[in-house]
Design a protein around this motif. Sequence first.
Motif, PDB file in Angstrom:
ATOM      1  N   ARG A 194     -15.642  -0.603   7.965  1.00  0.00           N
ATOM      2  CA  ARG A 194     -16.599  -1.579   8.782  1.00  0.00           C
ATOM      3  C   ARG A 194     -15.860  -2.751   9.579  1.00  0.00           C
ATOM      4  O   ARG A 194     -16.815  -3.476  10.045  1.00  0.00           O
ATOM      5  CB  ARG A 194     -17.583  -2.330   7.756  1.00  0.00           C
ATOM      6  N   ASP A 195     -14.591  -2.815   9.656  1.00  0.00           N
ATOM      7  CA  ASP A 195     -14.014  -3.703  10.544  1.00  0.00           C
ATOM      8  C   ASP A 195     -14.360  -5.392   9.884  1.00  0.00           C
ATOM      9  O   ASP A 195     -14.724  -6.075  10.599  1.00  0.00           O
ATOM     10  CB  ASP A 195     -14.389  -3.584  12.006  1.00  0.00           C
ATOM     11  N   LEU A 196     -14.239  -5.497   8.649  1.00  0.00           N
ATOM     12  CA  LEU A 196     -14.606  -6.606   7.979  1.00  0.00           C
ATOM     13  C   LEU A 196     -13.183  -7.392   7.885  1.00  0.00           C
ATOM     14  O   LEU A 196     -12.188  -6.758   7.458  1.00  0.00           O
ATOM     15  CB  LEU A 196     -15.081  -6.258   6.491  1.00  0.00           C
ATOM     16  N   LEU A 197     -13.338  -8.763   7.969  1.00  0.00           N
ATOM     17  CA  LEU A 197     -12.275  -9.577   7.633  1.00  0.00           C
ATOM     18  C   LEU A 197     -12.082  -9.756   5.900  1.00  0.00           C
ATOM     19  O   LEU A 197     -12.854  -9.555   5.300  1.00  0.00           O
ATOM     20  CB  LEU A 197     -12.674 -11.056   7.940  1.00  0.00           C
ATOM     21  N   LEU A 224       0.575  -6.355  -2.052  1.00  0.00           N
ATOM     22  CA  LEU A 224      -0.442  -6.409  -0.785  1.00  0.00           C
ATOM     23  C   LEU A 224      -0.145  -5.608   0.285  1.00  0.00           C
ATOM     24  O   LEU A 224      -1.049  -4.696   0.736  1.00  0.00           O
ATOM     25  CB  LEU A 224      -0.509  -7.912  -0.104  1.00  0.00           C
ATOM     26  N   GLU A 225       1.174  -5.314   0.599  1.00  0.00           N
ATOM     27  CA  GLU A 225       1.347  -4.410   1.531  1.00  0.00           C
ATOM     28  C   GLU A 225       1.364  -3.089   1.390  1.00  0.00           C
ATOM     29  O   GLU A 225       0.854  -2.460   1.949  1.00  0.00           O
ATOM     30  CB  GLU A 225       3.175  -4.733   1.853  1.00  0.00           C
ATOM     31  N   SER A 226       1.450  -2.557  -0.052  1.00  0.00           N
ATOM     32  CA  SER A 226       1.360  -1.258  -0.602  1.00  0.00           C
ATOM     33  C   SER A 226      -0.098  -0.804  -0.514  1.00  0.00           C
ATOM     34  O   SER A 226      -0.375   0.354  -0.374  1.00  0.00           O
ATOM     35  CB  SER A 226       2.029  -1.100  -1.966  1.00  0.00           C
ATOM     36  N   THR A 227      -0.813  -1.675  -0.428  1.00  0.00           N
ATOM     37  CA  THR A 227      -2.150  -1.229  -0.800  1.00  0.00           C
ATOM     38  C   THR A 227      -2.969  -1.279   0.793  1.00  0.00           C
ATOM     39  O   THR A 227      -4.197  -0.893   0.650  1.00  0.00           O
ATOM     40  CB  THR A 227      -3.070  -2.359  -1.378  1.00  0.00           C
ATOM     41  N   GLY A 228      -2.189  -1.552   1.697  1.00  0.00           N
ATOM     42  CA  GLY A 228      -2.837  -1.309   2.857  1.00  0.00           C
ATOM     43  C   GLY A 228      -3.802  -2.595   3.379  1.00  0.00           C
ATOM     44  O   GLY A 228      -4.364  -2.666   4.477  1.00  0.00           O
ATOM     45  N   ILE A 229      -3.876  -3.374   2.485  1.00  0.00           N
ATOM     46  CA  ILE A 229      -4.829  -4.648   2.923  1.00  0.00           C
ATOM     47  C   ILE A 229      -4.402  -5.557   4.003  1.00  0.00           C
ATOM     48  O   ILE A 229      -5.363  -6.157   4.570  1.00  0.00           O
ATOM     49  CB  ILE A 229      -5.191  -5.333   1.394  1.00  0.00           C
ATOM     50  N   LEU A 230      -3.317  -5.549   4.241  1.00  0.00           N
ATOM     51  CA  LEU A 230      -2.748  -6.378   5.503  1.00  0.00           C
ATOM     52  C   LEU A 230      -2.773  -5.668   6.713  1.00  0.00           C
ATOM     53  O   LEU A 230      -2.528  -6.465   7.837  1.00  0.00           O
ATOM     54  CB  LEU A 230      -1.258  -6.797   5.212  1.00  0.00           C
ATOM     55  N   ASP A 231      -3.241  -4.443   6.723  1.00  0.00           N
ATOM     56  CA  ASP A 231      -3.163  -3.759   8.131  1.00  0.00           C
ATOM     57  C   ASP A 231      -4.561  -3.979   9.086  1.00  0.00           C
ATOM     58  O   ASP A 231      -4.262  -3.623  10.282  1.00  0.00           O
ATOM     59  CB  ASP A 231      -3.135  -2.296   7.711  1.00  0.00           C
ATOM     60  N   GLY A 232      -5.512  -4.502   8.411  1.00  0.00           N
ATOM     61  CA  GLY A 232      -6.745  -5.054   9.052  1.00  0.00           C
ATOM     62  C   GLY A 232      -6.749  -6.408   9.133  1.00  0.00           C
ATOM     63  O   GLY A 232      -5.857  -6.868   9.352  1.00  0.00           O
ATOM     64  N   ARG A 233      -7.969  -7.007   9.490  1.00  0.00           N
ATOM     65  CA  ARG A 233      -8.222  -8.521   9.522  1.00  0.00           C
ATOM     66  C   ARG A 233      -7.926  -9.038   8.110  1.00  0.00           C
ATOM     67  O   ARG A 233      -8.651  -8.735   7.164  1.00  0.00           O
ATOM     68  CB  ARG A 233      -9.447  -8.691  10.099  1.00  0.00           C
ATOM     69  N   PHE A 234      -6.943  -9.953   8.141  1.00  0.00           N
ATOM     70  CA  PHE A 234      -6.657 -10.449   6.679  1.00  0.00           C
ATOM     71  C   PHE A 234      -6.485 -12.061   6.863  1.00  0.00           C
ATOM     72  O   PHE A 234      -5.740 -12.538   7.585  1.00  0.00           O
ATOM     73  CB  PHE A 234      -5.523  -9.921   6.445  1.00  0.00           C
ATOM     74  N   LEU A 235      -7.248 -12.845   6.107  1.00  0.00           N
ATOM     75  CA  LEU A 235      -7.057 -14.423   6.438  1.00  0.00           C
ATOM     76  C   LEU A 235      -6.471 -14.605   4.954  1.00  0.00           C
ATOM     77  O   LEU A 235      -7.429 -14.855   3.814  1.00  0.00           O
ATOM     78  CB  LEU A 235      -8.359 -14.930   6.714  1.00  0.00           C
ATOM     79  N   ALA A 236      -5.485 -15.409   4.918  1.00  0.00           N
ATOM     80  CA  ALA A 236      -4.879 -15.966   3.423  1.00  0.00           C
ATOM     81  C   ALA A 236      -4.998 -17.168   3.336  1.00  0.00           C
ATOM     82  O   ALA A 236      -4.979 -18.076   4.491  1.00  0.00           O
ATOM     83  CB  ALA A 236      -3.466 -15.484   3.339  1.00  0.00           C
ATOM     84  N   ALA A 237      -5.927 -17.740   2.246  1.00  0.00           N
ATOM     85  CA  ALA A 237      -5.899 -19.187   1.908  1.00  0.00           C
ATOM     86  C   ALA A 237      -4.771 -19.699   1.144  1.00  0.00           C
ATOM     87  O   ALA A 237      -4.014 -19.073   0.449  1.00  0.00           O
ATOM     88  CB  ALA A 237      -7.173 -19.457   1.107  1.00  0.00           C
TER      89      ALA A 237
END
Length: 422
Positions: A194-197, A224-237
């Motif tokens: 869904r192209d979500l942040l 984080l890297e292994s799950t693919g979660i960083l490959d889309g739009r990702f904002l880290a606090a």
Amino acid sequence: MDGSGTVHAPGIVDVEAGEIVWVGPADAAPPVDGITTNEVSGALMPGMVNTHAHTPMLLLRGAGEALPVDRWLREVMWPLERKLVSDDVHAGMLLGASELLANGITTSVEMYFYGEAVAQAAVAPGLRVLAAPPIIEDPQMAVFGGWQARLDEIGELSERWASEPRVEIGIGPHAPYSTSAACLEGVASLAKARDLLVHMHVSEQRWEEAAVREQTGRSAMELLESTGILDGRFLAAHCVWLSEAEIETFAAHKVAVAHCPCSNCKHASGVAPVEAMREAGISVGIATDGPASHHRLDLFEEMRMAIRLARVHHADSERLPADAVLRMVTAEAADAIGRPDLGRLQAGARADMLAISMSEPALHPILPKDDVVARIVWSGSPRSIDRVWVEGTEVVSEGKVLTVDRESAIAEATARAAALAN
Ligand SMILES: [Zn+2]
């Protein structure tokens, strides 16, 4: 200020149907017939973008004062938050929206429960919101459902709000120490579909790394890297304790960061390597965090704290100049959430703007040699905000929020906060 950071004095901004169509010096403005003209005697600048908040937590403002973050979360916040109902969140978000708008914040990234209530209470008074409902896999928070159910809800939420221009839905997996690899893989796949942040707390406090290692046998970054979660739009606090190698990893994945200087001070989290992250090409926005972590939703205070921390940490007065931090609450903050159409006064951007009144004594005297941007950053405050527009609609006039009945919003939030505390 146009998108390049130029100050036009006097300048003109033309707005049509919520969009900025022309910006420049007054003597170069194209003639336009049949328009409404607003004159601003002070400074007109882009509305501010708050890249990390949990605004409805204002119902818990002050709770757990002086506890370290892990105990503050597990012993004070989570036991109260698990009792929340949707109407509590609505009341907290509505009062908070009036605080945000009065303070010149026109967009806020909100990681909070009951995303429907967050979106409704933000959009009703005219705030632009990116609502990223959290997923926390902790037995205390089981009342909100398992991660798959949470993701299903978030998917439905994003469908429901797809046609409202001032609302965007994201996903808020809480932190690497409070979510499993399976959950993060699920988040990555919904975000991609869904192209979500994806918005997540990362490396806020030093103990987190050991906790993740104990739970998973891997570092937080490997997880984080292994799950693919960083490959889309990702904002880290936060990102207080990132190593140089981790900064490189984030930069390679085009991860953006929300820097929370006041919260990091209040919770004694540490000093985030803001300049190293920016030098690596990471977009860094400045953020308030929630009003239970740091009591105020005030990006003027955050800008100054960001500068002070950078300068005192390196004993170097040239660190983090004023124009950089102003970008970090406007254009760079907008880039951090993947919205280059926000946070700047330029043709094609949304007409989210604020006017700073020059009747504020703290801004004076202003001489021709003075740097207006530095003056706003060092001397500005919510008190100096005169008018605010979101999507071209005026929502604050003479410092008063036009769209919220303040007395009834305070009364409702107070009654709900009292019930929660009991
Ligand atoms: Zn937070």
